[in-house]
Design an enzyme around this catalytic site. Structure first.
Site, PDB file in Angstrom:
ATOM      1  N   ARG A  59     103.876  15.505  -5.610  1.00 20.72           N
ATOM      2  CA  ARG A  59     104.564  16.618  -6.290  1.00 20.72           C
ATOM      3  C   ARG A  59     103.949  16.853  -7.661  1.00 20.72           C
ATOM      4  O   ARG A  59     103.979  17.953  -8.202  1.00 20.72           O
ATOM      5  CB  ARG A  59     106.080  16.370  -6.400  1.00 20.72           C
ATOM      6  CG  ARG A  59     106.794  17.474  -7.192  1.00 20.72           C
ATOM      7  CD  ARG A  59     108.299  17.565  -6.945  1.00 20.72           C
ATOM      8  NE  ARG A  59     108.962  16.284  -6.954  1.00 20.72           N
ATOM      9  CZ  ARG A  59     109.196  15.554  -8.046  1.00 20.72           C
ATOM     10  NH1 ARG A  59     108.826  15.990  -9.239  1.00 20.72           N
ATOM     11  NH2 ARG A  59     109.791  14.384  -7.954  1.00 20.72           N
ATOM     12  N   TYR A 112     107.905  43.753  -5.345  1.00 21.06           N
ATOM     13  CA  TYR A 112     108.321  43.046  -4.135  1.00 21.06           C
ATOM     14  C   TYR A 112     109.851  42.928  -4.154  1.00 21.06           C
ATOM     15  O   TYR A 112     110.426  42.498  -5.160  1.00 21.06           O
ATOM     16  CB  TYR A 112     107.650  41.672  -4.147  1.00 21.06           C
ATOM     17  CG  TYR A 112     107.840  40.892  -2.877  1.00 21.06           C
ATOM     18  CD1 TYR A 112     107.293  41.338  -1.685  1.00 21.06           C
ATOM     19  CD2 TYR A 112     108.568  39.707  -2.871  1.00 21.06           C
ATOM     20  CE1 TYR A 112     107.474  40.613  -0.513  1.00 21.06           C
ATOM     21  CE2 TYR A 112     108.744  38.981  -1.704  1.00 21.06           C
ATOM     22  CZ  TYR A 112     108.198  39.446  -0.530  1.00 21.06           C
ATOM     23  OH  TYR A 112     108.374  38.738   0.625  1.00 21.06           O
ATOM     24  N   LYS A 209      99.341  36.164   1.437  1.00 24.62           N
ATOM     25  CA  LYS A 209      98.696  37.443   1.738  1.00 24.62           C
ATOM     26  C   LYS A 209      97.173  37.281   1.700  1.00 24.62           C
ATOM     27  O   LYS A 209      96.657  36.436   2.395  1.00 24.62           O
ATOM     28  CB  LYS A 209      99.212  38.504   0.768  1.00 24.62           C
ATOM     29  CG  LYS A 209     100.733  38.466   0.541  1.00 24.62           C
ATOM     30  CD  LYS A 209     101.556  38.721   1.786  1.00 24.62           C
ATOM     31  CE  LYS A 209     103.025  38.344   1.650  1.00 24.62           C
ATOM     32  NZ  LYS A 209     103.717  38.912   0.509  1.00 24.62           N
TER      33      LYS A 209
HETATM   34  C1  LIG Z   1     104.845  38.588  -0.249  1.00 24.29           C
HETATM   35  C2  LIG Z   1     104.912  38.892  -1.682  1.00 24.29           C
HETATM   36  C3  LIG Z   1     105.608  38.049  -2.569  1.00 24.29           C
HETATM   37  C4  LIG Z   1     106.388  36.841  -2.107  1.00 24.29           C
HETATM   38  O1  LIG Z   1     105.572  35.876  -1.553  1.00 24.29           O
HETATM   39  P1  LIG Z   1     106.050  34.776  -0.487  1.00 24.29           P
HETATM   40  O2  LIG Z   1     104.813  33.994  -0.283  1.00 24.29           O
HETATM   41  O3  LIG Z   1     106.539  35.500   0.710  1.00 24.29           O
HETATM   42  O4  LIG Z   1     107.148  34.010  -1.154  1.00 24.29           O
HETATM   43  C5  LIG Z   1     105.588  38.373  -3.899  1.00 24.29           C
HETATM   44  N1  LIG Z   1     104.938  39.474  -4.353  1.00 24.29           N
HETATM   45  C6  LIG Z   1     104.281  40.292  -3.533  1.00 24.29           C
HETATM   46  C7  LIG Z   1     103.594  41.487  -4.095  1.00 24.29           C
HETATM   47  C8  LIG Z   1     104.252  40.043  -2.171  1.00 24.29           C
HETATM   48  O5  LIG Z   1     103.601  40.882  -1.368  1.00 24.29           O
END
Ligand SMILES: *Cc1c(COP(=O)(O)O)cnc(C)c1O
Length: 400
Positions: A59, A112, A209
């Site tokens: 951690r 988001y 992403k």
């Molecule tokens: C998907 C996304 C998030 C959140 O990310 P997670 O990995 O799903 O927690 C935050 N900001 C943007 C712009 C996103 O596309």
């Protein structure tokens, strides 16, 4: 590796973060261990006191995670990075690190969904105030600033409208009021946009992403360019506990090697598709940073190295037409998320932004027929054929 900093971005994607390991592996091994053995009591003690460098507990630090963090820090042009268990863990850790009761945040309205919910419903419980603004209109940000504003939180291009925010102006404003500019750089990523170059203080990502890019990991990261910020954030992350695990860090690090390659192909595809859509009679409007018709085209061209993989567009015929399109595409996958090698399509009004109050949603320009399309690395011709076929299924009677 000498001369490291001078490598071009595509070379950095392949080589950054890779260190020297026992037996000379070409890629960092997966140190799938929760804890690390001390040589003796004195060794353990000196690690805890920080007198000696070394690993204690995963951690706190882990070599596989550090390798990936060093890579992202270099790609973003920051000095240090902190891998998180999700994008939301990166975002909540950032707010925890920067805010205290009585502070105020100016947040872009086109962010988001869970980010705005987090600020509006959870952080308000701790007496942290928030004002949402159309950040593509800089004067709205200026007007929203108060004496207790500590964070300007921006996402550009915004989700899902792709409205573009002027990062340099935001950074100058943040500096003038002693606040931090935090940028969620998930949509573009460092191959396209590097917010530190415009003066941002904190850059974060959902690595779920494009950084990982293969739709098989949930992860996030915070990148810092100030050592004091890094020490503070590291302590908060360590105590809040939302760290990434070694295996996911390994997968993300592998994905990073093709980041530049993927973003080039995706941007090239997206431009062709955006032009196809813009000329299609059943499309009301298209928002894509590479099109001259984008309202903040000039700012985008100044901030972006490429135009990105995200397109949003409005099908004529509103909600039903949007739904028909969703149900008629075959190559594009109907799913949320973005930035992966496979093309994904979703309908924010009924999906990601369905929990948003309709009035607030419409004010944020997230209209009923808005479709969000994340372009992958398939053939642009195949993707255009797929859209053409799906648009043919939108009945003329559905057109208003
Ligand atoms: C998907 C996304 C998030 C959140 O990310 P997670 O990995 O799903 O927690 C935050 N900001 C943007 C712009 C996103 O596309």
């Amino acid at each position: 590796m000498s001369g490291y900093k001078t490598l071009e971005f595509d070379s950095l994607c392949v080589h950054s973060g890779v260190g020297e390991y026992e037996h000379g592996p070409v890629v960092p091994p997966i140190y799938q261990t929760s804890t690390f053995k001390f040589e003796n009591a004195a060794h353990g003690g000196s690690l805890f006191k920080g007198e000696q460098q070394g690993y204690i507990y995963s951690r706190m630090a882990n070599p596989t995670i550090e390798a990936m963090e060093n890579s992202v820090a270099q790609l973003e042009g920051g000095i240090k990075a902190l891998g998180c268990s999700s994008g939301m863990a990166a975002i909540s850790t950032t707010f925890m690190a920067l805010l205290k009761a009585g502070d105020h945040v100016v947040c872009a309205e086109s962010v988001y969904g869970p980010t705005s919910t987090l600020l509006a419903t959870i952080f308000t419980k701790f007496d942290i105030q928030v004002t949402f603004v159309d950040s593509s209109n800089f004067s709205e940000i200026t007007k929203a600033v108060r004496t207790n504003t500590k964070v300007l939180y921006m996402e550009t291009p915004g989700n899902p409208t792709l409205a573009i925010t002027d990062l340099k102006k935001c950074a100058d404003l943040a500096n003038s009021i002693n606040a931090k500019l935090v940028v969620d750089n998930t949509f573009m990523g460092p191959a396209i946009q590097r917010p530190f170059e415009f003066g941002a203080h904190v850059v974060l990502h959902s690595m779920t992403k494009s950084l990982n890019g293969h739709a098989d990991v949930v992860a996030g990261i915070i990148v810092l360019n100030d050592m004091n910020d890094y020490k503070l954030f590291r302590k908060v992350l360590n105590q809040m506990g939302g760290v990434i695990d070694p295996f996911n860090a390994f997968l993300v690090h592998r994905g990073l090697k093709t980041l530049d390659l993927r973003m080039r192909k995706m941007s090239e595809n997206a431009m062709k598709i955006a032009q196809f859509l813009e000329n299609h009679p059943k499309i009301e409007w298209v928002s894509y940073p590479g099109l001259k018709s984008h309202p903040q085209y000039e700012i985008g061209q100044n901030q972006h190295r490429m135009n990105g993989c995200m397109i949003s567009f409005e099908v004529k015929g509103g909600f039903e037409a949007g739904e028909t399109l969703m149900n008629s595409v075959k190559l594009a996958t109907l799913a949320v998320s973005l930035g992966g090698v496979e093309t994904l399509v979703q309908h924010p009004a009924s999906m990601t932004h369905a929990s948003m109050d309709k009035e607030v949603r419409l004010k944020a320009k997230i209209t009923d027929g808005l479709v969000r399309y994340s372009v992958g690395i398939e053939s642009a011709d195949d993707l255009i054929d797929d859209l053409e076929h799906a648009l043919n299924m939108v009945k003329i009677e559905e057109l208003v």
